[in-house]
Design an enzyme around this catalytic site. Structure first.
Site, short mmCIF file in Angstrom:
data_model
loop_
_atom_site.label_atom_id
_atom_site.label_comp_id
_atom_site.label_asym_id
_atom_site.label_seq_id
_atom_site.Cartn_x
_atom_site.Cartn_y
_atom_site.Cartn_z
N LYS A 94 -42.40 51.60 -49.21
CA LYS A 94 -41.58 53.09 -49.78
C LYS A 94 -42.79 53.69 -50.96
O LYS A 94 -43.05 54.73 -50.62
CB LYS A 94 -40.27 52.86 -50.32
CG LYS A 94 -39.96 54.35 -50.51
CD LYS A 94 -38.20 54.21 -51.09
CE LYS A 94 -37.46 53.38 -49.93
NZ LYS A 94 -35.95 53.27 -50.02
N ARG A 109 -34.78 52.96 -56.40
CA ARG A 109 -34.54 52.76 -54.90
C ARG A 109 -35.44 51.38 -54.94
O ARG A 109 -36.51 51.50 -55.46
CB ARG A 109 -35.22 53.76 -53.77
CG ARG A 109 -34.25 55.01 -54.12
CD ARG A 109 -34.84 56.12 -53.13
NE ARG A 109 -34.24 57.40 -53.16
CZ ARG A 109 -33.45 57.70 -52.24
NH1 ARG A 109 -32.94 56.96 -51.06
NH2 ARG A 109 -32.76 58.87 -52.23
N GLY A 113 -31.23 49.64 -45.95
CA GLY A 113 -30.21 49.14 -46.19
C GLY A 113 -29.82 48.04 -46.64
O GLY A 113 -28.68 47.47 -47.20
N MET A 132 -31.12 46.31 -49.29
CA MET A 132 -31.23 46.36 -50.80
C MET A 132 -30.45 47.35 -51.58
O MET A 132 -30.03 48.31 -50.79
CB MET A 132 -32.64 46.23 -51.31
CG MET A 132 -33.02 44.81 -50.96
SD MET A 132 -34.94 44.29 -51.37
CE MET A 132 -35.67 45.45 -50.16
N ARG A 170 -42.11 56.23 -43.53
CA ARG A 170 -42.29 54.95 -42.96
C ARG A 170 -42.67 54.81 -41.47
O ARG A 170 -42.12 55.76 -40.77
CB ARG A 170 -41.40 53.66 -43.38
CG ARG A 170 -40.02 54.12 -42.83
CD ARG A 170 -38.99 53.20 -43.27
NE ARG A 170 -37.63 53.77 -43.07
CZ ARG A 170 -36.62 53.23 -43.47
NH1 ARG A 170 -36.56 52.45 -44.62
NH2 ARG A 170 -35.22 53.82 -43.07
N HIS A 181 -29.74 20.56 -20.06
CA HIS A 181 -29.62 20.92 -18.58
C HIS A 181 -29.11 22.45 -18.52
O HIS A 181 -29.73 23.18 -17.75
CB HIS A 181 -28.67 19.75 -17.81
CG HIS A 181 -28.66 20.37 -16.29
ND1 HIS A 181 -27.56 20.98 -15.97
CD2 HIS A 181 -29.03 19.82 -15.31
CE1 HIS A 181 -27.66 21.20 -14.48
NE2 HIS A 181 -28.69 20.51 -14.27
N ARG A 226 -40.36 20.75 -11.16
CA ARG A 226 -39.41 19.68 -11.76
C ARG A 226 -38.73 19.42 -10.25
O ARG A 226 -37.58 20.02 -9.94
CB ARG A 226 -38.29 20.16 -12.64
CG ARG A 226 -38.57 20.53 -14.07
CD ARG A 226 -37.57 20.88 -14.88
NE ARG A 226 -37.73 21.42 -16.29
CZ ARG A 226 -38.19 22.48 -16.43
NH1 ARG A 226 -38.13 23.73 -15.84
NH2 ARG A 226 -38.58 22.63 -18.02
N GLU A 261 -46.11 13.19 -23.29
CA GLU A 261 -44.81 13.52 -23.95
C GLU A 261 -44.05 12.28 -24.83
O GLU A 261 -42.84 12.37 -25.35
CB GLU A 261 -43.65 14.03 -22.71
CG GLU A 261 -43.32 12.93 -21.63
CD GLU A 261 -42.67 13.43 -20.61
OE1 GLU A 261 -41.93 14.19 -20.68
OE2 GLU A 261 -43.26 13.06 -19.33
N SER A 279 -50.50 17.68 -19.25
CA SER A 279 -49.74 18.68 -19.60
C SER A 279 -48.85 18.36 -20.66
O SER A 279 -48.16 17.46 -20.55
CB SER A 279 -48.92 19.22 -18.39
OG SER A 279 -48.04 20.29 -18.54
N THR A 320 -43.56 19.12 -24.60
CA THR A 320 -43.46 19.12 -26.10
C THR A 320 -41.86 19.15 -26.19
O THR A 320 -41.57 18.99 -27.35
CB THR A 320 -44.04 20.47 -26.48
OG1 THR A 320 -43.63 21.67 -25.65
CG2 THR A 320 -45.46 20.45 -26.67
N ASN A 321 -41.08 19.31 -25.15
CA ASN A 321 -39.60 19.06 -25.59
C ASN A 321 -39.35 17.62 -25.72
O ASN A 321 -38.87 17.40 -26.70
CB ASN A 321 -38.71 19.41 -24.17
CG ASN A 321 -38.83 20.95 -23.75
OD1 ASN A 321 -39.13 21.72 -24.58
ND2 ASN A 321 -38.53 21.16 -22.51
N CYS A 347 -46.14 22.60 -20.83
CA CYS A 347 -45.14 23.05 -19.93
C CYS A 347 -43.78 22.86 -20.36
O CYS A 347 -42.65 22.94 -19.62
CB CYS A 347 -45.36 22.16 -18.56
SG CYS A 347 -45.17 20.40 -18.81
N TYR A 354 -53.97 26.40 -20.46
CA TYR A 354 -52.93 27.40 -19.92
C TYR A 354 -51.62 27.11 -20.78
O TYR A 354 -51.46 25.86 -21.36
CB TYR A 354 -53.02 27.35 -18.42
CG TYR A 354 -52.37 25.81 -18.03
CD1 TYR A 354 -51.02 25.50 -17.76
CD2 TYR A 354 -53.29 24.87 -17.67
CE1 TYR A 354 -50.49 24.29 -17.48
CE2 TYR A 354 -52.72 23.99 -17.08
CZ TYR A 354 -51.46 23.38 -17.25
OH TYR A 354 -50.90 22.02 -16.73
#
Length: 876
Positions: A21, A91, A100, A102, A335, A451, A557, A740, A759, A762-763, A827, A847
Site C-alpha cells: 500500500k 492503515r 481485511g 489487519m 494495488r 487408496h 499401476r 522408493e 522413476s 516419492t510417496n 511418478c 520428466y
C-alpha cells in the site's frame, strides 16, 4: 536506520520496505495523481517492534513527529486543532496484499474539543459527531480490544429508541449522545478513559497495526497464501478525506478490468454520501461504478483516465479505492487486483495480445495452482453454507449427492438415477465399482496417498480423506459429527479442494476451460524443459491426460487392472492349492491384461508407457479379516468365505507396506510377473503389427539391491525375448525400477548397472525416509505439526527437499555416474505439485508424472521453474 518515508520519497519497487500500500501510494504520488498526502512507517519498524517484545523502536516516534509536522505544514492544519483539525487514517500495508486481515483506524485526531472545530469548518454538526462516534468505536475495538458487538448493540438500541431503521436518520444530538455512550463502554471494558490527546492516539494506533500482523486471521491468511511470517507490515498515516460530507461527496472501489471474468471493462461499486467502510462492509446497497457518471460526471472521467494510466503503468489489472469530497476526486489506494482463475487466464492472454505484456510474462501471471479451479467443479463462491466437518483435501472438486455406505449400494442407487456419495471408513480394491459410481468420496481414515485418494485423483473424482470427526456406523448406515447424525440417503456436499463437508446441497459451478487455457499452456510448453507424463491405468484416463497435454504415461499401476469383476480371478490365483490351479488363473488374467495393454498402448501411440509390475501385497485383494471374523461369529461362513479367511490370515502382515509386496512378491510368485511381462510384450507386438509405435518401459517396484533387481531383469528379458521369438517379431523396450526405498537411493550407482531408467516413487520414499505411516499421520498429528511449525509443509503433498530431496539428488548423481544416459523421472503425486515440480527441474530430472487432471498444473509449473532458473521469473 530510517523508519519513516513521506509519500514523495518512495516507489512501487519498495514494497518489501514500504508495504504494498505504501509503495503504491508513493508511486501514485510520483505520477501526479490526486493522493491525499501522508507518510509510511516501514516494515523494518514492525519487525524491530516484534523483536523488542512489542516495544516501539528507539527514535521511531521522533521520526513520526517530524513527518507529521511536515504534513501539517503541507495541509495547513494541525492534528487535534480545536478550530480546523487535521484528521488522519492509520492503515496497515504488508508487502503482499492481505485484504481485511489487519487493522485500520480512521478519523484519528478527533476528541471532545476538535469535533467542534470539524463541525464549524464543515458546517455540518451531524457529520462531525458521526465521524467522532466511528472513531471511538474503531479505536475501542482495534486499539483497546473492546468487544465490537457492544458498540453495535448500543447503536441498535439507539435506533430502536428513536424509531429509525438506518444510521443516517439519527440526528446530531443522537450521535453526540452515542459518543458518550461509546466512551463509557471503552472506560468500562478497557479500564482506561478514551484518550483525548491526538499524539497519544497516533502512538496507540501504530502499535495496534503492528500487533495485528500477528493476529489470528492474519496468521491464518498468510498460511493459506504461503506468505512468510517474517515480512512484517508497514503503517500508512494519511490525511483523511471524507465521502460522507453530503450529496456532493461519495466513495467507491473500482477495478480496471472485471476481476471475475477478466473482461476488459471497468468494474466496481459506488456510494454517494458514504465512507469507504460502508462500501467494503456492505452496510448499504451499492450502485454499479457506471452510475458515478450520473452523479459526478467530471470526477468519473478523471477516474477512468486514472484507471487507464495505472493499468498501463503497472501493466496489470489494478484495484483502486477512491473518495469524492465535495466534488473533488482523491485516490486512496491502488494495488494489482485479486482475480479468479478464469479472469487471470483471460487477462494474461488478452494483455499479451494487446502488447501490454509479452508471452513470458503472461505465463508467469497465472499460478499453476489456479488451474485447479478451471478443471474441477467448485462450490458456488456466492453460496452460503455452514461447514459440518473438515478432512484432508485428497482430490479436488466439489460434489453433491446422497450418502451410501457400501460400494454395492452406491452402484445400485447410481444405476437407479441418483447422484451418490460413497462414505467409508477407508476404501479398498473391493470398493472400486462404488467409487466409479460416486460423485464424490468421503473416508474417515487414510491420508493423501491412501487408496481412496490415489484412485479418486486418477478418476478426477472429488474426495476427502482422514475426516476423523466423522464417526461411521456401518451397521446402522449412518455417521455422526458431534450431535449431528447423517443417515443413508441424506444429501451432503463435499469440497475436495478444501476438505469441507456440508449438510444439504451447496450449489456447484462447473468451469469450462476456454481458449485462453490452451493458449497459455501452449506458451508455457515453449519455455519448459521437463516433460510431463501422466499416471494412468485405464485407456479413458490416458485419453483424458492426452487432452490435457500429457507426453506419455509415467506410471501405470497394474494392480488397478485386477479389480472389479476380475477380483475373483485374482483371488483364485491366491487361493490356488496346486501349480496347475495357479497357472489356470494366471492364464485367465493374462488374456485380460494383454487387452488392457493393447488399449493403453493404442491410446498413447508413439509416446512412452511405463508399466509398473504388481506392487501391493496380496492381502489387499482379499476381504477384510475383521469383517469375515464378525460374520463368522454372527452367522457363520460358507466354504468359499472360509477359504478366503484362511488366505487373508495367511497373507496378513504386521506392517504390509514394508512386507511382501513389489519385487518381493514377484520373486515369491514368479509366474505373476512373467504373466504381466508376456502380456505387455504381446500387446506391444500386436500394436506394432497394426502399424502402431509402441514405446514400452517395464518398471520393477520396491527394489533394495542390485542383486534383487538383476534377478528380475533377467527374468523379464528372458520372457520378453521368448515372447518376441514366438511372435516372429520384436519391440524395443526398457527395463528400469522405482527408487522408493532409502537403500535403493543410496546404492543407485550399483542399481543403475542393471536399470535403464529410474522413476522416483516419492510417496513411499517419503514414508520410509520420515518413518511416517502415511495413512495414519495425516489424520493424526500432521495438522499439529504444521500448526506448530515443526514441518514447513505436509511432505506427502510437497516434496521434502532437505531430507527426501537429498536422497533424490544422491540417487541422480550416483545413477548418472554409472549410466550417463539413464532416464530419470518422478511418478509419485509430487509430480503434480508446483513446488515439487520446481525441485524436479532444478535437480535435472527428465520428466514428472501425475494424475491426468494435474497435467496442466505440471506443465505450467515446469515453465515457471524454467523461467525462474533462467532469471526471467519477474513480471515487473
Amino acid at each position: 536506520m530510517k523508519y519513516v518515508y513521506v509519500f514523495e520519497e518512495g516507489s512501487k519497487e519498495q514494497k518489501y520496505l514500504l508495504g504494498g500500500k505504501g509503495a503504491n501510494l508513493a508511486e501514485m504520488t510520483k505520477l501526479g495523481l490526486p493522493v491525499p498526502p501522508g507518510f509510511t512507517i516501514t516494515t523494518e519498524a514492525c519487525n524491530a517492534y516484534r523483536a523488542a517484545g512489542d516495544e516501539l523502536p528507539d527514535g521511531l516516534m521522533n521520526e513520526v513527529e517530524v513527518a507529521l509536522r511536515a504534513l501539517e505544514t503541507k495541509i495547513a492544519k494541525l492534528l487535534g486543532d480545536p478550530v480546523d483539525p487535521l484528521l488522519v487514517s492509520v492503515r496497515s500495508g504488508a508487502p503482499f496484499s492481505m485484504p481485511g486481515m489487519m487493522d485500520t483506524v480512521l478519523n484519528l485526531g478527533l476528541n471532545d474539543v476538535s469535533v467542534g472545530g470539524l463541525a464549524t469548518q464543515t458546517g455540518n454538526e451531524r457529520f462531525a459527531f458521526d465521524s467522532y462516534r466511528r472513531f471511538v468505536q474503531m479505536f475501542g475495538k482495534i486499539v483497546l480490544d473492546v468487544d465490537g458487538e457492544l458498540f453495535e448493540e448500543a447503536l441498535d438500541d439507539l435506533r430502536e429508541e428513536r424509531g429509525v431503521a438506518t444510521d443516517p436518520e439519527l440526528s446530531a444530538d443522537d450521535l453526540r449522545g452515542l459518543v458518550e455512550t461509546f466512551k463509557a463502554i471503552v472506560a468500562r471494558e478497557a479500564g482506561v478513559e478514551f484518550p483525548q490527546e491526538p499524539h497519544e492516539q497516533l502512538r496507540y494506533a501504530i502499535q495496534a497495526v503492528f500487533r495485528s500482523w500477528n493476529g489470528d486471521r492474519a496468521k491464518l491468511y498468510r498460511k493459506m497464501e504461503s506468505i512468510p511470517d517474517d515480512l512484517g507490515t508497514a503503517v500508512n498515516v494519511q490525511t483523511m478525506v471524507f465521502g460522507n460530507k453530503g450529496d456532493d461527496s461519495g466513495t467507491g472501489v473500482g477495478f480496471t478490468r472485471n476481476p471475475a471474468t477478466g473482461e476488459n471493462n471497468h468494474y466496481g461499486d459506488f456510494l454517494t454520501n458514504a465512507q469507504g467502510e460502508d462500501v467494503v462492509a456492505g452496510i448499504r446497497v451499492t450502485e454499479p461504478l457506471d452510475s458515478m457518471g450520473n452523479h459526478f460526471p467530471d470526477c468519473y472521467q478523471q477516474l477512468l483516465a486514472a484507471f487507464a494510466m495505472l493499468e498501463n503503468h503497472y501493466r496489470d489489472m489494478c484495484d483502486i479505492e477512491f473518495t469524492i469530497e465535495q466534488g473533488r476526486l482523491f485516490l486512496l489506494q491502488t494495488r494489482v487486483g485479486k482475480r479468479t482463475a478464469a479472469a487471470a487466464l483471460r487477462m494474461a492472454v488478452e494483455m499479451a495480445g494487446e502488447g501490454l505484456i509479452n508471452e513470458r510474462e503472461a505465463v508467469l501471471r497465472v499460478q499453476p495452482g489456479q488451474l485447479d479451479q478451471m478443471l474441477h467443479p467448485q462450490f458456488d463462491p456466492d453460496a452460503e453454507y455452514t461447514t459440518l466437518a473438515k478432512g484432508l483435501n485428497a482430490s479436488p472438486g466439489a460434489a453433491v449427492g446422497r450418502v451410501y455406505f457400501t460400494a454395492d449400494d452406491a452402484q445400485t442407487r447410481q444405476e437407479a438415477g441418483e447422484k451418490v456419495l460413497l462414505v467409508r471408513p477407508e476404501t479398498s480394491p473391493d470398493d472400486l465399482h462404488g467409487m466409479i459410481a460416486a460423485e464424490g468420496i468421503l473416508t474417515s481414515r487414510g491420508g493423501l496417498v491412501s487408496h481412496a485418494a490415489v484412485v479418486a485423483r486418477g478418476m478426477g473424482t472429488p474426495a476427502i480423506c482422514g475426516a476423523e470427526s466423522v464417526k461411521i456406523d456401518l451397521a446402522a448406515k449412518l455417521f455422526r459429527v458431534g450431535d449431528t447424525v447423517v443417515r443413508e440417503g441424506d444429501v451432503i456436499s463435499i469440497n475436495g479442494s478444501t476438505g469441507e463437508i456440508v449438510i444439504g446441497e451447496v450449489p456447484v459451478v462447473v468451469p469450462e476451460p476456454s481458449g485462453p487455457f490452451e493458449t497459455l499452456l501452449g506458451w508455457a510448453d515453449n519455455y519448459r524443459r521437463l516433460k510431463v507424463r501422466t499416471n494412468a491405468d485405464l485407456p479413458e484416463d490416458a485419453r483424458k491426460a492426452l487432452e490435457f497435454g500429457a507426453e506419455g504415461i509415467g506410471l501405470c499401476r497394474t494392480e488397478h487392472m485386477f479389480l472389479g469383476d476380475r477380483l475373483p480371478t485374482v483371488q483364485r490365483m491366491i487361493l490356488a492349492d496346486t501349480e496347475a490351479e495357479e497357472t489356470a488363473a494366471l492364464a485367465e488374467l493374462h488374456a485380460l491384461q494383454r487387452q488392457d495393454f493393447v488399449e493403453l498402448l493404442e491410446a498413447m501411440d508413439g509416446l512412452p508407457v511405463t508399466v509398473r509390475l504388481l506392487d501391493p501385497p496380496l492381502h489387499e485383494f482379499l476381504p477384510n479379516v475383521e469383517e469375515l471374523l464378525v460374520k463368522q461369529a454372527k452367522s457363520g461362513l460358507d466354504a468359499k468365505e472360509s477359504q478366503l479367511l484362511a488366505a487373508a490370515e495367511a497373507w496378513r502382515e504386521v506392517n504390509p507396506m514394508l512386507g511382501t509386496r513389489g519385487c518381493r512378491l514377484g520373486i515369491l510368485k514368479p509366474g505373476l510377473y512373467r504373466m504381466q511381462v508376456r502380456a505387455l510384450i504381446e500387446a506391444a507386438i500386436e500394436r506394432k503389427l497394426a502399424g502402431g509405435d509402441p514405446k514400452v518401459e517395464i518398471m520393477i517396484p520396491l527394489v533394495v539391491s542390485k542383486a534383487e533387481l538383476a534377478l528380475l531383469v533377467d527374468w523379464t528379458r528372458e520372457v520378453a525375448e521368448a515372447t518376441a521369438a514366438d511372435a516372429l517379431g520384436g519391440v524395443e523396450y526398457l527395463v528400469g525400477t522405482m527408487i522408493e526405498t532409502p537403500r535403493a537411493a543410496l546404492t543407485a550407482d550399483e542399481i543403475a548397472e542393471v536399470a535403464e531408467f529410474f522413476s522416483f516413487g516419492t510417496n513411499d520414499l517419503t514414508q520410509m525416509a520420515f518413518g511416517f505411516s502415511r495413512d495414519d499421520v495425516e489424520g493424526r498429528f500432521m495438522p499439529e505439526y504444521l500448526e506448530l511449525g515443526l514441518l514447513p509443509a505436509n511432505p506427502f503433498e510437497t516434496l521434502d527437499q532437505s531430507g527426501v530431496g537429498l536422497l533424490v539428488r544422491w540417487a541422480i548423481e550416483k545413477g548418472r555416474s554409472t549410466r550417463p544416459d539413464i532416464k530419470l523421472g518422478i511418478c509419485g503425486e509430487h509430480g503434480g505439485d508446483p513446488e515439487s515440480v520446481r525441485f524436479c527441474h532444478d535437480v535435472g530430472l527428465d520428466y514428472v508424472s501425475c494424475s491426468p487432471y494435474r497435467v496442466p498444473i505440471a506443465r505450467l509449473a515446469a515453465a515457471h521453474a524454467a523461467l525462474d532458473a533462467d532469471g526471467q521469473g519477474s513480471t515487473a
